[in-house]
Design a protein around this motif. Structure first.
Motif, mmCIF file in Angstrom:
data_model
loop_
_atom_site.group_PDB
_atom_site.id
_atom_site.type_symbol
_atom_site.label_atom_id
_atom_site.label_comp_id
_atom_site.label_asym_id
_atom_site.label_seq_id
_atom_site.Cartn_x
_atom_site.Cartn_y
_atom_site.Cartn_z
ATOM 1 N N PHE A 264 28.494 -18.581 -2.364
ATOM 2 C CA PHE A 264 29.324 -18.864 -1.205
ATOM 3 C C PHE A 264 30.097 -17.630 -0.764
ATOM 4 O O PHE A 264 30.332 -17.443 0.414
ATOM 5 N N ALA A 265 30.475 -16.782 -1.715
ATOM 6 C CA ALA A 265 31.292 -15.621 -1.349
ATOM 7 C C ALA A 265 30.523 -14.696 -0.408
ATOM 8 O O ALA A 265 31.036 -14.282 0.636
ATOM 9 N N SER A 266 29.267 -14.374 -0.758
ATOM 10 C CA SER A 266 28.531 -13.451 0.102
ATOM 11 C C SER A 266 28.029 -14.160 1.354
ATOM 12 O O SER A 266 27.985 -13.572 2.439
ATOM 13 N N ASP A 267 27.662 -15.439 1.223
ATOM 14 C CA ASP A 267 27.218 -16.173 2.412
ATOM 15 C C ASP A 267 28.349 -16.320 3.422
ATOM 16 O O ASP A 267 28.126 -16.221 4.624
ATOM 17 N N ALA A 268 29.564 -16.565 2.931
ATOM 18 C CA ALA A 268 30.695 -16.776 3.838
ATOM 19 C C ALA A 268 30.881 -15.555 4.739
ATOM 20 O O ALA A 268 31.180 -15.699 5.931
ATOM 21 N N ARG A 269 30.676 -14.385 4.164
ATOM 22 C CA ARG A 269 30.806 -13.158 4.962
ATOM 23 C C ARG A 269 29.802 -13.167 6.119
ATOM 24 O O ARG A 269 30.138 -12.897 7.273
ATOM 25 N N THR A 270 28.551 -13.497 5.802
ATOM 26 C CA THR A 270 27.506 -13.526 6.830
ATOM 27 C C THR A 270 27.835 -14.571 7.894
ATOM 28 O O THR A 270 27.730 -14.314 9.096
ATOM 29 N N TRP A 271 28.250 -15.750 7.446
ATOM 30 C CA TRP A 271 28.545 -16.829 8.409
ATOM 31 C C TRP A 271 29.725 -16.441 9.285
ATOM 32 O O TRP A 271 29.749 -16.749 10.477
ATOM 33 N N TYR A 272 30.693 -15.767 8.709
ATOM 34 C CA TYR A 272 31.841 -15.297 9.496
ATOM 35 C C TYR A 272 31.369 -14.332 10.579
ATOM 36 O O TYR A 272 31.747 -14.428 11.747
ATOM 37 N N GLU A 273 30.504 -13.405 10.183
ATOM 38 C CA GLU A 273 30.002 -12.419 11.154
ATOM 39 C C GLU A 273 29.196 -13.097 12.261
ATOM 40 O O GLU A 273 29.098 -12.589 13.368
ATOM 41 N N GLN A 274 28.636 -14.262 11.944
ATOM 42 C CA GLN A 274 27.849 -14.987 12.950
ATOM 43 C C GLN A 274 28.708 -15.948 13.775
ATOM 44 O O GLN A 274 28.177 -16.726 14.558
ATOM 45 N N GLY A 275 30.006 -15.921 13.573
ATOM 46 C CA GLY A 275 30.885 -16.707 14.440
ATOM 47 C C GLY A 275 31.574 -17.882 13.781
ATOM 48 O O GLY A 275 32.379 -18.557 14.414
ATOM 49 N N ALA A 276 31.261 -18.171 12.529
ATOM 50 C CA ALA A 276 31.932 -19.298 11.864
ATOM 51 C C ALA A 276 33.386 -18.932 11.603
ATOM 52 O O ALA A 276 33.683 -17.871 11.047
ATOM 53 N N ARG A 277 34.301 -19.797 12.020
ATOM 54 C CA ARG A 277 35.730 -19.564 11.807
ATOM 55 C C ARG A 277 36.344 -20.632 10.910
ATOM 56 O O ARG A 277 37.507 -20.531 10.535
ATOM 57 N N LEU A 278 35.565 -21.651 10.607
ATOM 58 C CA LEU A 278 35.969 -22.664 9.630
ATOM 59 C C LEU A 278 34.814 -22.757 8.649
ATOM 60 O O LEU A 278 33.690 -23.107 9.032
ATOM 61 N N ILE A 279 35.070 -22.397 7.402
ATOM 62 C CA ILE A 279 33.990 -22.301 6.416
ATOM 63 C C ILE A 279 34.413 -23.024 5.139
ATOM 64 O O ILE A 279 35.532 -22.852 4.657
ATOM 65 N N GLY A 280 33.516 -23.833 4.611
ATOM 66 C CA GLY A 280 33.797 -24.538 3.364
ATOM 67 C C GLY A 280 32.516 -25.074 2.767
ATOM 68 O O GLY A 280 31.445 -24.529 3.022
ATOM 69 N N GLY A 281 32.631 -26.152 1.980
ATOM 70 C CA GLY A 281 31.453 -26.704 1.331
ATOM 71 C C GLY A 281 31.360 -28.205 1.530
ATOM 72 O O GLY A 281 32.373 -28.872 1.743
#
Ligand SMILES: [Zn+2]
Length: 304
Positions: A263-280
């Motif tokens: 999740f740590a490395s994926d969260a970075r990618t998702w953030y760069e793709q526009g995700a501003r709310l991230i969780g599981g």
């Protein structure tokens, strides 16, 4: 904003038996203190928001267990007050307030398929009319929009039709805001088969929808889904995948292997793709949320 992770997975880890059509809502009746403890674990892991145990809490589901409408309303409200209480207890400790804002409470609104408890939130194609879907959601929104939540989490929605039914009903509660999050079969389509870009485009003009995204979907599909979502809207995107395992509705259990990525490395990618709310979502844990928090802390800390 960092969301929380799975509620049910953690409740089971603490010994709860959730093999029941009411799923985690069962514990609203039987062991509310366990729900409180899991919310607290997620705040401690770094979550900025708690999603309530109301996903499968419906008048129909409670009625099937002999719980009448007034008690069902009370239990739905209790899901929100439990999360609020856990938040307030956490926030009352001064050291917990350092470097973060007060966590919010999101009232979980599960799809019609979650009430059916047959896995159809991962298929869609409900055999009921749009009016029936609206009536189903309206009844619960009448309770959950007045119970003190900050936002409605309309989640694991398998079809554009159900999302549109939800926003139509949402308009009847004009002071309420919501996020709409779809469950998806691949990197492009909802479980029922609509293009996720089209879903985003159709929800874009609804001012009460404050974020659009995907949840309870394999992590491997999230990057592609975010790209497609972005082509349909410039609203904040939301991403909270499951672990990558698959749900077997007949046996009511999960099988397969969790996705390999962290999740740590994926969260970075998702953030760069526009995700501003991230969780599981399902099968994720406080450790996953802690990993996202550790990454987010780097993001907000000046490097020089
Ligand atoms: Zn899930």
């Amino acid at each position: 904003m960092i969301l929380d992770g799975a509620l049910a997975t953690e409740l089971e880890r603490r010994g709860a038996d959730l093999r029941d059509p009411l799923w985690s809502a069962k514990l609203l009746v039987e062991q509310p203190e366990l729900i409180n403890a899991v919310h607290r674990d997620y705040f401690e892991a770094g979550a900025d928001l708690a999603t309530t145990a109301s996903y499968q809490a419906t008048f129909e589901g409670f009625a099937a267990r002999g719980i009448d409408a007034s008690e069902a309303s009370r239990l739905m409200r209790a899901s929100i007050s439990l999360a609020g209480l856990a938040r307030d207890e956490f926030w009352s400790v001064a050291s917990n307030r350092v470097g973060r804002s007060k966590p919010l409470i999101a009232a979980s609104i599960g799809p019609y398929g979650a009430m059916l408890a047959d896995g159809s939130e991962y298929r869609g194609h409900y055999a009921v009319s749009d009016a029936h879907l609206r009536d189903f959601h309206r009844r619960r929104l009448e309770v959950l929009t007045t119970a003190g939540a900050d936002v409605l989490a309309c989640e694991t929605i398998p079809s554009l039709r159900e999302a549109l039914a939800l926003v139509e009903v949402l308009a009847e509660f004009p002071t309420t805001v919501a996020w709409i999050s779809f469950s998806c079969r691949d990197g492009e389509q909802t479980h029922e088969g609509q293009a996720i870009a089209e879903c985003a485009a159709q929800l874009h003009d609804c001012a009460q929808v404050v974020a659009i995204g995907v949840n309870c979907t394999a992590p491997a599909h999230i990057g592609s889904l975010l790209r497609h979502l972005r082509s349909g809207t410039d609203k904040p995107l939301i991403a909270y995948p499951n672990s990558g395992e698959h749900y077997d509705a007949s046996g009511k259990h999960w099988h397969g292997e969790p996705g390999a990525a962290s999740f740590a490395s994926d969260a970075r990618t998702w953030y760069e793709q526009g995700a501003r709310l991230i969780g599981g979502c399902c099968r994720t844990t406080p450790a996953d949320i802690r990993a996202i928090k550790a990454w987010a802390r780097q993001l907000s800390t000046p490097t020089s």
